[in-house]
Design an enzyme around this catalytic site. Structure first.
Site, PDB file in Angstrom:
ATOM      1  N   ASP A  60      30.709  49.975  42.523  1.00 29.53           N
ATOM      2  CA  ASP A  60      31.732  48.372  41.914  1.00 29.53           C
ATOM      3  C   ASP A  60      32.042  48.223  40.192  1.00 29.53           C
ATOM      4  O   ASP A  60      31.123  48.062  39.403  1.00 29.53           O
ATOM      5  CB  ASP A  60      31.386  47.119  42.448  1.00 29.53           C
ATOM      6  N   TYR A 152      46.706  38.916  36.652  1.00 30.09           N
ATOM      7  CA  TYR A 152      47.087  40.192  36.707  1.00 30.09           C
ATOM      8  C   TYR A 152      47.964  40.462  35.724  1.00 30.09           C
ATOM      9  O   TYR A 152      47.149  41.282  34.474  1.00 30.09           O
ATOM     10  CB  TYR A 152      48.377  41.114  37.478  1.00 30.09           C
ATOM     11  N   ALA A 154      47.663  39.324  32.575  1.00 29.39           N
ATOM     12  CA  ALA A 154      47.219  39.330  31.639  1.00 29.39           C
ATOM     13  C   ALA A 154      45.831  40.537  31.149  1.00 29.39           C
ATOM     14  O   ALA A 154      45.874  41.136  30.415  1.00 29.39           O
ATOM     15  CB  ALA A 154      45.781  37.837  31.906  1.00 29.39           C
ATOM     16  N   SER A 155      45.818  40.878  32.915  1.00 28.25           N
ATOM     17  CA  SER A 155      44.611  41.942  32.383  1.00 28.25           C
ATOM     18  C   SER A 155      45.183  43.273  31.891  1.00 28.25           C
ATOM     19  O   SER A 155      44.297  44.217  31.344  1.00 28.25           O
ATOM     20  CB  SER A 155      43.734  41.906  34.038  1.00 28.25           C
ATOM     21  N   LYS A 156      46.359  43.408  32.430  1.00 29.57           N
ATOM     22  CA  LYS A 156      46.510  44.351  32.241  1.00 29.57           C
ATOM     23  C   LYS A 156      47.132  44.743  30.521  1.00 29.57           C
ATOM     24  O   LYS A 156      47.123  45.844  30.156  1.00 29.57           O
ATOM     25  CB  LYS A 156      48.049  44.945  32.839  1.00 29.57           C
TER      26      LYS A 156
END
Ligand SMILES: NC(=O)c1ccc[n+]([C@@H]2O[C@H](COP(=O)([O-])OP(=O)(O)OC[C@H]3O[C@@H](n4cnc5c(N)ncnc54)[C@H](OP(=O)(O)O)[C@@H]3O)[C@@H](O)[C@H]2O)c1
Length: 264
Positions: A60, A152, A154-156
């Site tokens: 993970d 999503y 923001a994370s990218k």
């Protein structure tokens, strides 16, 4: 890619699995990681049938010690790492105000962004030694905002900022940093996307038959790794959109909104 040791996270499905199969056919030595061991083993077997040497690591990426274990597995089996592809990821499909439990945004950040940070940290000594390639699979949503994807996107964006900064730090190290910005690619990612209640939405809102196929996407990534390219923006719409963003940012907002409404 012959005899290069390539680590791919999120290799049990979608883009990561197809990338593994294409690299296997080119003679790479593979280290494949994901949480689902059965699907991962099936992909590993498909790669072995194409002549590749493969190890599969159940991991993970949200857990740092799992990321460390992926890289020590690579070092133990093959003596190092030539290419790390930070591909493992998850997405969401919900407007921000409809999200019932905001912890889903934290989970997305932990998997998409911190997963790449952890894997990169533990692979870097090996990549420095090999003069290798560090790859981040971001998204067009990592370059411009997209409705229903706040967390999503923001994370990218975080991935893009991280890898663009690291590229400068690594300028004299011999390690190349390659960022990939796909548009819609036909995989199962949207069925598993977190909806407003945090559970998978199960039915893709995207017209999957009308978007880029996973084979073409993987081919473009293999080519970018081979050429040690700085970045690849995958679609014509993405390339035009990023230019438009500089001169008419509200226009790209409208394009992003329409893409989500039309599902392609
Ligand atoms: N498909 C698109 O339209 C698209 C567009 C732009 C960017 N991308 C990016 O491309 C990458 C691959 O997407 P995809 O479409 O191939 O998705 P996918 O088919 O859903 O595959 C995702 C992969 O990531 C793995 N994964 C998810 N969470 C993980 C975790 N915590 N630890 C380890 N592995 C994990 C999954 O395996 P397990 O569940 O077994 O762990 C699976 O192998 C993602 O980063 C995605 O954001 C996709």
């Amino acid at each position: 890619m012959k005899n290069k040791v390539v680590v791919i996270t999120g290799a049990s499905k979608g883009i990561g699995a197809e990338l593994a199969r294409q690299l296997a056919a080119k003679g790479a030595k593979l280290v494949l990681a994901a949480r689902g061991s059965q699907e991962l083993e099936e992909v590993a077997q498909q790669c072995r049938e194409r002549g590749a040497s493969v190890i599969a690591v159940k991991a993970d990426v949200a857990v740092e010690r799992d990321c460390a274990a992926i890289m020590s597995g690579a070092a133990l089996a093959y003596g190092g790492v030539d290419v790390l592809v930070n591909n493992a990821g998850m997405t969401m499909w919900a407007r921000f105000e409809e999200i019932e439990d905001l912890s889903i945004l934290g989970r997305i950040m932990q998997v998409n962004y911190m997963g790449a940070v952890y894997c990169t940290r533990h692979a870097l000594p090996w990549l420095r030694a090999s003069g290798g390639v560090l790859v981040g699979i971001s998204s067009l949503a990592g370059r411009t905002g997209v409705p229903t994807r706040t967390g999503y996107s923001a994370s990218k964006h975080a991935m893009a900022g991280f890898f663009d900064s690291l590229r400068i730090e690594l300028a004299d190290s011999g390690v190349a940093v390659t960022m990939i910005y796909p548009g819609f690619v036909s995989t199962g990612i949207r069925e598993n996307a977190a909806g407003p209640d945090g559970k998978p939405i199960l039915v893709s809102p995207v017209k999957e038959g009308e978007v880029m196929g996973v084979e073409e996407c993987a081919r473009l990534i293999v080519d970018a790794i081979g050429r040690r390219r700085r970045e690849v923006v995958m679609t014509a719409r993405g390339k035009i959109g990023l230019w438009l963003k500089l001169v008419a940012p509200s226009l790209i907002d409208r394009i992003a909104r329409r893409a989500i409404e039309r599902g392609r």
